[in-house]
Design a protein around this motif. Structure first.
Motif, PDB file in Angstrom:
ATOM      1  N   LEU A  94      18.272  -0.983   5.901  1.00  0.00           N
ATOM      2  CA  LEU A  94      19.791  -1.012   6.917  1.00  0.00           C
ATOM      3  C   LEU A  94      21.086  -1.341   6.125  1.00  0.00           C
ATOM      4  O   LEU A  94      21.634  -0.527   6.447  1.00  0.00           O
ATOM      5  N   ALA A  95      20.785  -1.941   5.166  1.00  0.00           N
ATOM      6  CA  ALA A  95      22.142  -2.220   4.228  1.00  0.00           C
ATOM      7  C   ALA A  95      22.591  -0.989   3.534  1.00  0.00           C
ATOM      8  O   ALA A  95      23.775  -0.686   3.765  1.00  0.00           O
ATOM      9  N   LEU A 124       0.833  -1.214  -0.115  1.00  0.00           N
ATOM     10  CA  LEU A 124       0.159   0.008   0.072  1.00  0.00           C
ATOM     11  C   LEU A 124       0.894   1.192  -0.110  1.00  0.00           C
ATOM     12  O   LEU A 124       0.481   2.254  -0.581  1.00  0.00           O
ATOM     13  N   GLY A 125       1.935   1.176   0.638  1.00  0.00           N
ATOM     14  CA  GLY A 125       2.827   2.496   0.685  1.00  0.00           C
ATOM     15  C   GLY A 125       2.471   3.347   1.799  1.00  0.00           C
ATOM     16  O   GLY A 125       2.728   4.558   1.646  1.00  0.00           O
ATOM     17  N   LEU A 126       1.892   2.925   2.869  1.00  0.00           N
ATOM     18  CA  LEU A 126       1.605   3.800   3.712  1.00  0.00           C
ATOM     19  C   LEU A 126       2.475   3.980   5.111  1.00  0.00           C
ATOM     20  O   LEU A 126       2.638   5.172   5.495  1.00  0.00           O
ATOM     21  N   ALA A 127       3.262   3.059   4.940  1.00  0.00           N
ATOM     22  CA  ALA A 127       4.672   3.438   6.095  1.00  0.00           C
ATOM     23  C   ALA A 127       5.391   4.316   5.396  1.00  0.00           C
ATOM     24  O   ALA A 127       5.693   4.133   4.146  1.00  0.00           O
ATOM     25  N   GLN A 128       5.938   5.168   6.309  1.00  0.00           N
ATOM     26  CA  GLN A 128       6.587   6.240   5.791  1.00  0.00           C
ATOM     27  C   GLN A 128       8.245   5.758   5.827  1.00  0.00           C
ATOM     28  O   GLN A 128       8.903   5.699   7.037  1.00  0.00           O
ATOM     29  N   LEU A 129       8.906   5.495   4.691  1.00  0.00           N
ATOM     30  CA  LEU A 129      10.220   4.681   4.624  1.00  0.00           C
ATOM     31  C   LEU A 129      11.146   5.610   4.030  1.00  0.00           C
ATOM     32  O   LEU A 129      10.742   6.096   2.806  1.00  0.00           O
ATOM     33  N   PRO A 130      12.315   5.321   3.863  1.00  0.00           N
ATOM     34  CA  PRO A 130      13.031   4.662   5.091  1.00  0.00           C
ATOM     35  C   PRO A 130      13.040   5.368   6.380  1.00  0.00           C
ATOM     36  O   PRO A 130      12.690   6.538   6.501  1.00  0.00           O
ATOM     37  N   THR A 131      13.097   4.501   7.509  1.00  0.00           N
ATOM     38  CA  THR A 131      12.954   5.024   8.660  1.00  0.00           C
ATOM     39  C   THR A 131      14.574   5.394   9.141  1.00  0.00           C
ATOM     40  O   THR A 131      15.364   4.855   8.637  1.00  0.00           O
ATOM     41  N   PRO A 132      14.711   6.602   9.619  1.00  0.00           N
ATOM     42  CA  PRO A 132      16.160   6.951  10.185  1.00  0.00           C
ATOM     43  C   PRO A 132      16.917   5.855  10.938  1.00  0.00           C
ATOM     44  O   PRO A 132      16.432   5.095  11.604  1.00  0.00           O
ATOM     45  N   LEU A 133      18.354   5.831  10.555  1.00  0.00           N
ATOM     46  CA  LEU A 133      19.141   5.273  11.580  1.00  0.00           C
ATOM     47  C   LEU A 133      19.885   6.445  12.222  1.00  0.00           C
ATOM     48  O   LEU A 133      20.434   7.170  11.338  1.00  0.00           O
ATOM     49  N   GLN A 134      19.890   6.187  13.470  1.00  0.00           N
ATOM     50  CA  GLN A 134      20.598   7.313  14.240  1.00  0.00           C
ATOM     51  C   GLN A 134      21.485   6.888  15.331  1.00  0.00           C
ATOM     52  O   GLN A 134      21.239   5.881  15.823  1.00  0.00           O
ATOM     53  N   PRO A 135      22.868   7.304  15.669  1.00  0.00           N
ATOM     54  CA  PRO A 135      23.572   7.047  16.647  1.00  0.00           C
ATOM     55  C   PRO A 135      23.172   7.521  18.109  1.00  0.00           C
ATOM     56  O   PRO A 135      22.453   8.305  18.204  1.00  0.00           O
ATOM     57  N   LEU A 136      23.286   6.367  18.924  1.00  0.00           N
ATOM     58  CA  LEU A 136      23.021   6.685  20.279  1.00  0.00           C
ATOM     59  C   LEU A 136      24.167   6.990  21.298  1.00  0.00           C
ATOM     60  O   LEU A 136      24.470   6.123  21.892  1.00  0.00           O
ATOM     61  N   ARG A 137      24.913   8.278  20.971  1.00  0.00           N
ATOM     62  CA  ARG A 137      26.119   8.465  21.686  1.00  0.00           C
ATOM     63  C   ARG A 137      26.082   8.376  23.120  1.00  0.00           C
ATOM     64  O   ARG A 137      27.178   7.932  23.781  1.00  0.00           O
ATOM     65  N   ASP A 164      12.013   2.403  13.824  1.00  0.00           N
ATOM     66  CA  ASP A 164      10.902   1.701  13.202  1.00  0.00           C
ATOM     67  C   ASP A 164       9.700   2.429  14.110  1.00  0.00           C
ATOM     68  O   ASP A 164       8.407   2.023  13.686  1.00  0.00           O
ATOM     69  N   ASP A 165       9.970   3.119  14.968  1.00  0.00           N
ATOM     70  CA  ASP A 165       8.888   3.689  15.751  1.00  0.00           C
ATOM     71  C   ASP A 165       8.288   5.229  15.106  1.00  0.00           C
ATOM     72  O   ASP A 165       7.396   5.674  15.115  1.00  0.00           O
ATOM     73  N   LEU A 166       9.051   5.583  13.941  1.00  0.00           N
ATOM     74  CA  LEU A 166       8.823   6.527  12.966  1.00  0.00           C
ATOM     75  C   LEU A 166       8.156   6.075  11.642  1.00  0.00           C
ATOM     76  O   LEU A 166       8.478   7.002  10.756  1.00  0.00           O
ATOM     77  N   THR A 167       7.293   5.222  11.772  1.00  0.00           N
ATOM     78  CA  THR A 167       6.893   4.784  10.252  1.00  0.00           C
ATOM     79  C   THR A 167       5.671   5.702   9.986  1.00  0.00           C
ATOM     80  O   THR A 167       5.028   5.422   8.856  1.00  0.00           O
ATOM     81  N   GLY A 168       5.374   6.475  10.906  1.00  0.00           N
ATOM     82  CA  GLY A 168       4.409   7.858  10.508  1.00  0.00           C
ATOM     83  C   GLY A 168       2.856   7.400  11.069  1.00  0.00           C
ATOM     84  O   GLY A 168       2.548   7.798  12.004  1.00  0.00           O
ATOM     85  N   LEU A 169       2.076   6.684  10.083  1.00  0.00           N
ATOM     86  CA  LEU A 169       0.463   6.711  10.409  1.00  0.00           C
ATOM     87  C   LEU A 169       0.171   6.351  11.611  1.00  0.00           C
ATOM     88  O   LEU A 169       0.641   5.277  11.940  1.00  0.00           O
ATOM     89  N   GLY A 170      -0.682   7.201  12.241  1.00  0.00           N
ATOM     90  CA  GLY A 170      -1.276   6.776  13.536  1.00  0.00           C
ATOM     91  C   GLY A 170      -0.428   6.592  14.598  1.00  0.00           C
ATOM     92  O   GLY A 170      -0.565   5.671  15.409  1.00  0.00           O
TER      93      GLY A 170
END
Ligand SMILES: Cc1ncc(COP(=O)(O)O)c(C=O)c1O
Length: 342
Positions: free
Chosen positions: A184-185, A18-31, A47-53
């Motif tokens: 992720l790759a 469907l394409g409702l998930a907002q992708l790609p989700t960010p990859l962030q360092p937890l310094r 993947d908590d930031l896939t957007g909808l709802g």
């Protein structure tokens, strides 16, 4: 490391979504967290930031599973989960967006509800906001059975329901979730990272199956470690393997089952019950990174990672990807004293 994202991209392209998930989700360092723990470099895949709802891991799965059902003529949706199910909330949000009636079997009794807040706030509140039709049922060992009964009633009334199984955990859902590994790759290539491990919370098994399969294709050599948050490690391991093998067949991939690594011990006294190391992880993520976790899933998986670091399994010079699978809404279903003490 040469990562094989293209091989997975190619295989996924054969499956419409469907394409409702907002992708790609960010990859962030937890310094700050990495420095505090003095172990590996920890990165979070958001993947908590896939957007909808309010987002979460299920949107990747729903994108594929509901698309197939709609293409097959579905005119309404049946799904189900516990009172504070993140899965249900994402199904309800997608149905609102797609204009599909959404029937949810709401299972009561799996988590002893200590407060009105647990019954009515967080995900439960959002399900109502998104217009879901709730069917209250008692929790039993066969959640998909209750959904089948609701679907039968709808069929008797002339509808054609799509059943989105518990946790959206079936082979097509796992294929949807394997898309995280392709992303992720690519992101690891961009950041020049060679991840030693991917860690996350595992429950109904589809997330773990998708990550194990996706990593097997796109991130060979990376350990894929799920933490059982249900307190049912044998059942979870069995479901992960069953779903991954079926999904691999659909992707025409010879899957190496030996990479399934499900760790027990993080559920504490049971599903949805916070415990000290879970709460410690939840508070550390909040105070050091401004990162919101929930006590049922993501905090337990971060607690699992902290245990691995303490045990020396991953240390300085290693890179670990923590998949934040979502669940933030459920945080608000807990009383402050449950999270921070009296
Ligand atoms: C926030 C969160 N993390 C992890 C999981 C586990 O995913 P799975 O059920 O696919 O094993 C869930 C499932 O509901 C979830 O809501």
């Amino acid at each position: 490391m040469t990562l094989n994202a293209a091989a997975l991209d190619r295989r996924l392209a054969a499956f419409p979504r469907l394409g409702l998930a907002q992708l790609p989700t960010p990859l962030q360092p937890l310094r700050n967290l990495s420095a505090h723990l003095g172990g590996p470099d920890i990165w979070v895949k958001r993947d908590d930031l896939t957007g909808l709802g309010l987002g979460g891991n299920k949107l990747r799965k729903i994108d594929y599973v509901l698309k197939a059902a709609i293409d097959a003529g579905a005119d309404c949706v049946v799904s189900g989960g516990v009172v504070q199910s993140n899965s249900q909330r994402q199904v309800a949000a997608v149905c609102a967006k797609m204009g599909l009636p959404c029937h949810l079997a709401v299972f009561h009794g799996r988590v002893a509800s200590k407060s009105d807040r647990y019954s009515n706030s967080g995900n439960a509140l959002l399900n109502t906001l998104f217009g879901a039709i709730k069917h209250d049922v008692s929790w039993d060992a066969d959640p998909n059975g209750a959904m089948a009964r609701i679907a039968d009633e709808l069929r008797a009334d002339g509808h054609n329901p799509a059943i989105l199984p518990y946790g959206i955990s079936n082979a097509l859902g796992a294929i949807g979730y394997s898309s995280l590994c392709a992303e992720l790759a690519h992101q690891c290539d961009d950041e020049a990272l060679s991840p030693n491990a991917i860690v996350f919370a595992s429950g109904s098994g589809g997330t773990h199956a998708g990550l194990a399969l996706g990593a097997n294709i796109a991130l060979p050599g990376t350990a894929v470690i799920g933490f059982d948050i249900d307190g049912e490690p044998e059942r979870v391991r069995h479901d992960v393997e069953r779903i991954a093998v079926e999904a691999a067949e659909m992707l025409d991939w010879s899957f190496d089952r030996s990479i399934i690594d499900l760790r027990a011990g993080m559920a504490g006294t049971g599903y949805g019950q916070p415990h000290p190391s879970c709460l410690n992880a939840l508070r550390l993520a909040g105070r050091l990174e401004g990162l919101i976790l929930d006590p049922t899933y993501s905090a337990k998986s971060l607690a699992g990672l902290i245990d691995l670091i303490k045990a020396g399994e991953y240390g300085s010079g290693d890179t670990v990807i923590f998949v934040h699978t979502g669940g933030d809404a459920a945080l608000f279903a807990y009383m402050p004293e449950q999270l921070f003490g009296a």
